[in-house]
Design a protein around this motif. Structure first.
Motif, PDB file in Angstrom:
ATOM      1  N   TYR A   1      93.966  65.032  38.258  1.00 12.16           N
ATOM      2  CA  TYR A   1      92.873  64.357  37.559  1.00 12.16           C
ATOM      3  C   TYR A   1      91.478  64.911  37.857  1.00 12.16           C
ATOM      4  O   TYR A   1      90.616  64.922  36.974  1.00 12.16           O
ATOM      5  N   ARG A   2      91.235  65.339  39.060  1.00 12.83           N
ATOM      6  CA  ARG A   2      89.906  65.888  39.371  1.00 12.83           C
ATOM      7  C   ARG A   2      89.835  67.364  39.010  1.00 12.83           C
ATOM      8  O   ARG A   2      88.902  67.814  38.313  1.00 12.83           O
ATOM      9  N   ASP A   3      90.825  68.126  39.453  1.00  8.41           N
ATOM     10  CA  ASP A   3      90.783  69.579  39.285  1.00  8.41           C
ATOM     11  C   ASP A   3      91.448  70.044  37.994  1.00  8.41           C
ATOM     12  O   ASP A   3      91.191  71.173  37.544  1.00  8.41           O
ATOM     13  N   LYS A   4      92.310  69.205  37.442  1.00 11.24           N
ATOM     14  CA  LYS A   4      92.954  69.477  36.149  1.00 11.24           C
ATOM     15  C   LYS A   4      93.682  70.824  36.112  1.00 11.24           C
ATOM     16  O   LYS A   4      93.617  71.575  35.137  1.00 11.24           O
ATOM     17  N   VAL A   5      94.426  71.084  37.201  1.00 11.69           N
ATOM     18  CA  VAL A   5      95.209  72.325  37.271  1.00 11.69           C
ATOM     19  C   VAL A   5      96.704  72.042  37.212  1.00 11.69           C
ATOM     20  O   VAL A   5      97.517  72.971  37.244  1.00 11.69           O
ATOM     21  N   MET A   6      97.061  70.754  37.090  1.00 10.44           N
ATOM     22  CA  MET A   6      98.461  70.356  37.005  1.00 10.44           C
ATOM     23  C   MET A   6      98.567  69.215  36.005  1.00 10.44           C
ATOM     24  O   MET A   6      97.709  68.327  35.995  1.00 10.44           O
ATOM     25  N   PRO A   7      99.580  69.200  35.138  1.00  7.76           N
ATOM     26  CA  PRO A   7      99.689  68.124  34.157  1.00  7.76           C
ATOM     27  C   PRO A   7      99.969  66.784  34.811  1.00  7.76           C
ATOM     28  O   PRO A   7     100.549  66.709  35.899  1.00  7.76           O
ATOM     29  N   SER A   8      99.558  65.717  34.136  1.00  5.36           N
ATOM     30  CA  SER A   8      99.809  64.375  34.653  1.00  5.36           C
ATOM     31  C   SER A   8     101.258  63.978  34.382  1.00  5.36           C
ATOM     32  O   SER A   8     101.977  64.630  33.619  1.00  5.36           O
ATOM     33  N   GLY A   9     101.677  62.895  35.028  1.00  2.00           N
ATOM     34  CA  GLY A   9     103.031  62.399  34.845  1.00  2.00           C
ATOM     35  C   GLY A   9     103.988  62.966  35.875  1.00  2.00           C
ATOM     36  O   GLY A   9     103.692  63.954  36.556  1.00  2.00           O
ATOM     37  N   VAL A  10     105.142  62.323  35.980  1.00  9.52           N
ATOM     38  CA  VAL A  10     106.174  62.772  36.919  1.00  9.52           C
ATOM     39  C   VAL A  10     106.800  64.057  36.400  1.00  9.52           C
ATOM     40  O   VAL A  10     107.228  64.136  35.242  1.00  9.52           O
ATOM     41  N   LEU A  11     106.852  65.063  37.247  1.00 11.79           N
ATOM     42  CA  LEU A  11     107.437  66.358  36.890  1.00 11.79           C
ATOM     43  C   LEU A  11     108.753  66.542  37.634  1.00 11.79           C
ATOM     44  O   LEU A  11     108.823  66.330  38.843  1.00 11.79           O
ATOM     45  N   ASN A  12     109.791  66.974  36.915  1.00  9.71           N
ATOM     46  CA  ASN A  12     111.039  67.292  37.589  1.00  9.71           C
ATOM     47  C   ASN A  12     111.216  68.805  37.679  1.00  9.71           C
ATOM     48  O   ASN A  12     110.474  69.575  37.060  1.00  9.71           O
ATOM     49  N   SER A  13     112.209  69.223  38.434  1.00  5.26           N
ATOM     50  CA  SER A  13     112.381  70.653  38.689  1.00  5.26           C
ATOM     51  C   SER A  13     112.720  71.437  37.432  1.00  5.26           C
ATOM     52  O   SER A  13     112.331  72.603  37.288  1.00  5.26           O
ATOM     53  N   LYS A  14     113.439  70.813  36.503  1.00  7.14           N
ATOM     54  CA  LYS A  14     113.783  71.515  35.259  1.00  7.14           C
ATOM     55  C   LYS A  14     112.554  71.763  34.403  1.00  7.14           C
ATOM     56  O   LYS A  14     112.402  72.842  33.811  1.00  7.14           O
ATOM     57  N   GLN A  15     111.661  70.780  34.323  1.00  8.47           N
ATOM     58  CA  GLN A  15     110.409  70.975  33.586  1.00  8.47           C
ATOM     59  C   GLN A  15     109.589  72.098  34.214  1.00  8.47           C
ATOM     60  O   GLN A  15     109.028  72.949  33.512  1.00  8.47           O
ATOM     61  N   ILE A  16     109.532  72.085  35.517  1.00  7.23           N
ATOM     62  CA  ILE A  16     108.721  73.072  36.227  1.00  7.23           C
ATOM     63  C   ILE A  16     109.281  74.472  36.045  1.00  7.23           C
ATOM     64  O   ILE A  16     108.543  75.417  35.745  1.00  7.23           O
ATOM     65  N   SER A  17     110.581  74.618  36.234  1.00 10.10           N
ATOM     66  CA  SER A  17     111.175  75.953  36.103  1.00 10.10           C
ATOM     67  C   SER A  17     111.074  76.447  34.660  1.00 10.10           C
ATOM     68  O   SER A  17     110.844  77.640  34.429  1.00 10.10           O
ATOM     69  N   ALA A  18     111.217  75.553  33.669  1.00  4.57           N
ATOM     70  CA  ALA A  18     111.092  75.962  32.268  1.00  4.57           C
ATOM     71  C   ALA A  18     109.682  76.467  31.976  1.00  4.57           C
ATOM     72  O   ALA A  18     109.500  77.487  31.296  1.00  4.57           O
ATOM     73  N   ALA A  19     108.668  75.761  32.485  1.00  2.00           N
ATOM     74  CA  ALA A  19     107.284  76.200  32.301  1.00  2.00           C
ATOM     75  C   ALA A  19     107.050  77.541  32.990  1.00  2.00           C
ATOM     76  O   ALA A  19     106.359  78.420  32.464  1.00  2.00           O
ATOM     77  N   PHE A  20     107.656  77.693  34.155  1.00  3.71           N
ATOM     78  CA  PHE A  20     107.486  78.932  34.911  1.00  3.71           C
ATOM     79  C   PHE A  20     108.112  80.111  34.166  1.00  3.71           C
ATOM     80  O   PHE A  20     107.477  81.164  33.991  1.00  3.71           O
ATOM     81  N   PHE A  21     109.351  79.952  33.694  1.00  5.32           N
ATOM     82  CA  PHE A  21     110.035  81.042  33.007  1.00  5.32           C
ATOM     83  C   PHE A  21     109.349  81.418  31.700  1.00  5.32           C
ATOM     84  O   PHE A  21     109.422  82.572  31.261  1.00  5.32           O
ATOM     85  N   SER A  22     108.668  80.452  31.064  1.00  8.57           N
ATOM     86  CA  SER A  22     107.993  80.725  29.799  1.00  8.57           C
ATOM     87  C   SER A  22     106.651  81.428  29.987  1.00  8.57           C
ATOM     88  O   SER A  22     105.993  81.785  29.006  1.00  8.57           O
ATOM     89  N   GLY A  23     106.249  81.618  31.237  1.00  7.14           N
ATOM     90  CA  GLY A  23     104.980  82.280  31.505  1.00  7.14           C
ATOM     91  C   GLY A  23     103.781  81.371  31.387  1.00  7.14           C
ATOM     92  O   GLY A  23     102.639  81.831  31.311  1.00  7.14           O
ATOM     93  N   LYS A  24     104.026  80.043  31.404  1.00  4.86           N
ATOM     94  CA  LYS A  24     102.948  79.067  31.264  1.00  4.86           C
ATOM     95  C   LYS A  24     102.576  78.399  32.577  1.00  4.86           C
ATOM     96  O   LYS A  24     101.836  77.419  32.590  1.00  4.86           O
TER      97      LYS A  24
END
Length: 435
Positions: free
Chosen positions: A241-264
């Motif tokens: 919320y302050r630095d806005k470098v990570m999306p809000s909401g609960v993140l699971n490992s599948k969401q994170i790895s999918a974002a990582f593999f997509s280059g995002k």
């Protein structure tokens, strides 16, 4: 005479047939991180069954660490206790307190050494505390992990970042450089689910911030409302919320790895046990692996799983479980499992094998987890571990979902809930005094 001889031989074979029958045992195993672990474990079991004539192992895939505990306890209560289970290492204390699992010496009586010397002589020191309760060995480590920082080297280069961050200040600065809201690109993601990932990562941050997440010597105390925990919670919420470098909401490992593999995604804090999966699926850029950034100190929390045996099995099953366990933790098999999954092998001798030496030489990223062992602390283990863990994980979810929720309020509620859950154990132990 020939008919009599044949009849006698047949009777003899029937009488001794049981001597040739394999002892059947149930073996429960989870697949708590991404990857093809289930298929590989099925192969390991098949290979063991074909390697000898004494034991037949039936592998039962049980899902996550939490569901594995539930299913193993249910099987035991129904009168079909599993002989061996790959159980989350931090469940050992709770299972021992509830008298559900066997001291390992019940299996080791079929070998030539006691369980505790076997543990202390053959396994990394960082894993030992989670395997013992009040000095008694109840578990043997099977695969272990620490949180680790995965990063996109290609994205780093484009942002002018020459090395992975060494501390929280550098992590924040790099995350800001990597974040591009117009492209839907984020600097950092941390898993915040209540299936243990959120609490595990938070405990590592608390350790790095100089604190103790729980009382490692007494399973009735946690330190959720202490300054070191509050600092870690503020850091986490600020990223959103302050630095806005990570999306809000609960993140699971599948969401994170999918974002990582997509280059995002520039950086992710995930388990070393996911290294095989991360390595296999990173296609369009170079994968980097680094130690967790420090704050007050370098620190990580041990994760992973150990082998436990449930009460209620026969001596023949104990003997069979011992034989299979020795196979699973042998340097050859345990080392091969480490290379396939990305977990590091808790069996020190695995790293003396030619295969492991060659593997680490070809992919030094796999050695990062070993380098972190000098800064490793045991995994939080309490009475009613899952519920106590989720008392904080539920509040962590609130923090990342709503910026109006303060870390102070979240920590206070988590501490209150955890204390309530642990109260029966505390009253029957720490608060009991001679009359």
């Amino acid at each position: 005479m020939r008919k009599v001889h044949a009849l006698t031989l047949a009777i003899g074979l029937i009488a001794t047939g049981s001597a040739f029958a394999k002892e059947n045992i149930d073996f429960m195993f989870p697949a708590p991180v991404d990857g093809k672990l289930t298929m590989e474990m099925t192969r390991v079991i098949k290979e063991f069954n074909q390697s000898q004539n004494d034991v037949e192992v039936r592998g039962i895939f049980t899902g996550s660490y939490d569901t594995t505990k539930v299913k193993a306890e249910a099987a035991a209560k129904s009168g079909q206790p599993p002989a061996l289970v790959i159980m989350s290492a931090n469940f050992t204390a709770d299972l021992a307190i509830k008298n559900e699992i066997l001291p390992m010496d019940e299996l080791f009586k079929f070998g030539d050494q006691k369980a505790t010397p076997f543990l202390t002589q053959n396994f990394w020191p960082a894993m030992r505390q989670n395997a013992q309760v009040n000095g008694v060995t109840y578990a043997i480590p099977f695969h272990n992990s620490t949180p680790i920082l995965y990063y996109n080297k290609t994205m780093f280069a484009r942002a002018g970042i020459t090395a992975p961050p060494k501390d929280w200040d550098e992590l924040l600065a790099d995350s800001k450089k990597l974040t591009d809201s117009a492209k839907g690109q984020w600097g950092i993601m941390l898993p915040s689910t209540n299936d243990d990932y959120g609490g595990w990562i938070l405990s590592a941050l608390v350790r790095a911030n100089g604190g103790q997440y729980y009382n490692a010597d007494y399973p009735g105390e946690v330190y959720y409302d202490k300054p070191s925990t509050l600092g870690a919670l503020h850091f986490w919420q600020n990223l959103v919320y302050r630095d806005k470098v990570m999306p809000s909401g609960v993140l699971n490992s599948k969401q994170i790895s999918a974002a990582f593999f997509s280059g995002k995604l520039g950086m992710a804090m995930l388990s070393t046990g996911a290294l095989g999966f991360m390595r296999e699926n990173t296609k369009d850029f170079e994968l980097g692996v680094a130690m967790m950034p420090s704050k007050v100190r370098n620190a990580v929390t041990i994760g992973g799983a150990s082998l436990v045996s449930f009460k209620g099995i026969s001596d023949d099953q104990k003997k069979a479980a011992y034989q299979f366990m020795q196979y699973l933790v042998s340097p050859k098999v345990n080392g091969a499992w480490s290379r396939f999954t990305g977990y590091f092998s808790p069996r020190m001798a695995s790293y003396d094998t030619p295969e492991m030496k060659d593997y680490l030489a070809k992919d030094p990223r796999a050695s990062i987890a070993l380098e972190q062992l000098k800064y490793a602390y045991p995994w939080y283990a309490t009475y009613e571990t899952v519920a106590v863990r989720q008392a904080m994980e539920n509040q962590l979810a609130a923090l990342v979902n709503d910026e109006k929720v303060t870390p102070e309020a979240a920590a206070a509620q988590a501490q209150k809930d955890a204390d309530t859950i642990m109260k029966p154990y505390v009253e029957s132990t720490a608060l009991t005094v001679p009359k």
